[in-house]
Design an enzyme around this catalytic site. Sequence first.
Site, PDB file in Angstrom:
ATOM      1  N   SER A  35      31.096  45.756  44.069  1.00 20.31           N
ATOM      2  CA  SER A  35      31.107  45.270  42.947  1.00 20.31           C
ATOM      3  C   SER A  35      30.549  46.146  41.878  1.00 20.31           C
ATOM      4  O   SER A  35      29.811  47.196  42.102  1.00 20.31           O
ATOM      5  CB  SER A  35      30.271  43.942  42.993  1.00 20.31           C
ATOM      6  OG  SER A  35      30.110  43.110  41.802  1.00 20.31           O
ATOM      7  N   ARG A  36      30.351  45.635  40.446  1.00 22.16           N
ATOM      8  CA  ARG A  36      29.586  46.474  39.994  1.00 22.16           C
ATOM      9  C   ARG A  36      28.061  46.137  39.804  1.00 22.16           C
ATOM     10  O   ARG A  36      27.351  46.843  38.816  1.00 22.16           O
ATOM     11  CB  ARG A  36      30.106  46.179  38.068  1.00 22.16           C
ATOM     12  CG  ARG A  36      31.589  46.491  37.863  1.00 22.16           C
ATOM     13  CD  ARG A  36      32.145  45.954  36.618  1.00 22.16           C
ATOM     14  NE  ARG A  36      32.387  44.672  36.679  1.00 22.16           N
ATOM     15  CZ  ARG A  36      32.673  43.952  35.545  1.00 22.16           C
ATOM     16  NH1 ARG A  36      33.273  44.522  34.579  1.00 22.16           N
ATOM     17  NH2 ARG A  36      32.741  42.545  35.810  1.00 22.16           N
ATOM     18  N   TYR A  57      31.956  50.490  42.838  1.00 24.25           N
ATOM     19  CA  TYR A  57      33.461  50.804  43.197  1.00 24.25           C
ATOM     20  C   TYR A  57      33.309  52.222  43.781  1.00 24.25           C
ATOM     21  O   TYR A  57      34.189  52.308  44.923  1.00 24.25           O
ATOM     22  CB  TYR A  57      34.472  50.574  42.130  1.00 24.25           C
ATOM     23  CG  TYR A  57      34.324  49.305  41.413  1.00 24.25           C
ATOM     24  CD1 TYR A  57      34.055  47.928  42.092  1.00 24.25           C
ATOM     25  CD2 TYR A  57      34.850  49.113  39.911  1.00 24.25           C
ATOM     26  CE1 TYR A  57      34.220  47.047  41.386  1.00 24.25           C
ATOM     27  CE2 TYR A  57      34.973  47.971  39.492  1.00 24.25           C
ATOM     28  CZ  TYR A  57      34.711  46.595  40.114  1.00 24.25           C
ATOM     29  OH  TYR A  57      34.733  45.457  39.340  1.00 24.25           O
ATOM     30  N   HIS A  78      43.500  48.531  37.088  1.00 21.90           N
ATOM     31  CA  HIS A  78      44.143  48.690  38.234  1.00 21.90           C
ATOM     32  C   HIS A  78      44.166  50.160  38.587  1.00 21.90           C
ATOM     33  O   HIS A  78      44.195  50.662  39.593  1.00 21.90           O
ATOM     34  CB  HIS A  78      45.480  47.875  38.251  1.00 21.90           C
ATOM     35  CG  HIS A  78      45.121  46.287  38.636  1.00 21.90           C
ATOM     36  ND1 HIS A  78      46.430  45.530  38.691  1.00 21.90           N
ATOM     37  CD2 HIS A  78      44.237  45.700  38.712  1.00 21.90           C
ATOM     38  CE1 HIS A  78      45.792  44.406  38.932  1.00 21.90           C
ATOM     39  NE2 HIS A  78      44.387  44.379  38.977  1.00 21.90           N
ATOM     40  N   LYS A  96      48.731  42.163  41.934  1.00 26.82           N
ATOM     41  CA  LYS A  96      49.684  42.222  40.706  1.00 26.82           C
ATOM     42  C   LYS A  96      49.154  41.989  39.552  1.00 26.82           C
ATOM     43  O   LYS A  96      48.126  41.239  39.352  1.00 26.82           O
ATOM     44  CB  LYS A  96      50.819  41.273  41.270  1.00 26.82           C
ATOM     45  CG  LYS A  96      50.302  39.986  41.001  1.00 26.82           C
ATOM     46  CD  LYS A  96      50.882  38.929  42.058  1.00 26.82           C
ATOM     47  CE  LYS A  96      50.080  37.859  42.151  1.00 26.82           C
ATOM     48  NZ  LYS A  96      48.862  38.089  41.768  1.00 26.82           N
ATOM     49  N   ASP A 177      50.477  38.356  33.895  1.00 30.64           N
ATOM     50  CA  ASP A 177      49.712  37.363  34.897  1.00 30.64           C
ATOM     51  C   ASP A 177      50.735  36.239  35.450  1.00 30.64           C
ATOM     52  O   ASP A 177      50.497  36.009  36.769  1.00 30.64           O
ATOM     53  CB  ASP A 177      48.595  36.302  34.113  1.00 30.64           C
ATOM     54  CG  ASP A 177      47.123  37.009  34.096  1.00 30.64           C
ATOM     55  OD1 ASP A 177      46.435  36.654  34.881  1.00 30.64           O
ATOM     56  OD2 ASP A 177      46.912  37.737  33.270  1.00 30.64           O
TER      57      ASP A 177
END
Length: 327
Positions: A35-36, A57, A78, A96, A177
């Site tokens: 995670s960040r 990451y 992505h 996706k 989305d």
Amino acid sequence: MTERLRWGILATGGIAHAFTHDLKLNGFTVQAVGSRSQESADAFAAEFDIPTAHPSYDALAADPEVDVVYVSTPHPLHATSARMVLEAGKHVLVEKPFTVNAREAQELADLAAERGLLVLEAMWTRYLPHMARIRQIIADGTLGDVRTLIADHTQKLSDDPAHRINALELGGGALLDLGIYPVSFAWDLFGAPQTIQSTATFKATGADAQIANLFGYDGGRVASLLSASDTLGPNTAAVLGTLARIEIDRVWYTPTSFRVVAADGTVIEEYRSEVTGRGMHFQAEALERLVSEGNLRGDLLPIDETVAIMGTLDAIREQIGLRYPGE
């Protein structure tokens, strides 16, 4: 398959929770999360009993105990995230839509091929058991000549301008989305559309609120697809043939039921999904199988088809005048 791959989860949002829940429920090995922030990674690791929690990451991508990484960052990240994972020598499953555009998708496909790695789009619907059965029914000729697909993915989501779904800088809007689901379904049935007619309405932020697509194919076949982020529709689908039709119940892109109805109204078959969890693990099963087989192209959703689907989304955006910042 001789042994399970060790999964890493990159980002800790809602879809990562759903995917990881299904992995754990179905016996997959989840080795690490990134995670960040360390706090977010620790909380996610504690929730799912994951051995390693990384505060970045980059650290996850570099973890030698991880074989494959699931990427679920916001859409515009992505490509960057997946590229980092591939450059670290790991297979990757990218949520996706695969990328924001076809150019980014092709770059990832080329990099994976260069590195001898597998990169797949996490279009989980493609791998669900009811979709496998639908493909078999069509292949058997039960429907006769398949002529039409009708599908909607419509939801009543947040109207907050700051929400991700309404933020163009995050790739928000109905197309990426929601619209990716029926568009991918049309590709699954009919392949590349010969003609595309699209129309859309927009929110004040510039994000698309509603988008309707009509795809045309050889022999007069058509796909009628609707997506919206501001109205909740039936979320059903139908595949129409000259001898029979398939009526897929709500929610068609998740494990659900369907029936095959003959032209005279006789019900030929009724199908009901029986899936442990949400069904997101089937795509992970496919990835592990492909790696075991040495198939770095994919089968149910080959990487070149994912790139081409992104090209279809690009063509739709060109028609409706939709651009994302930085393009």
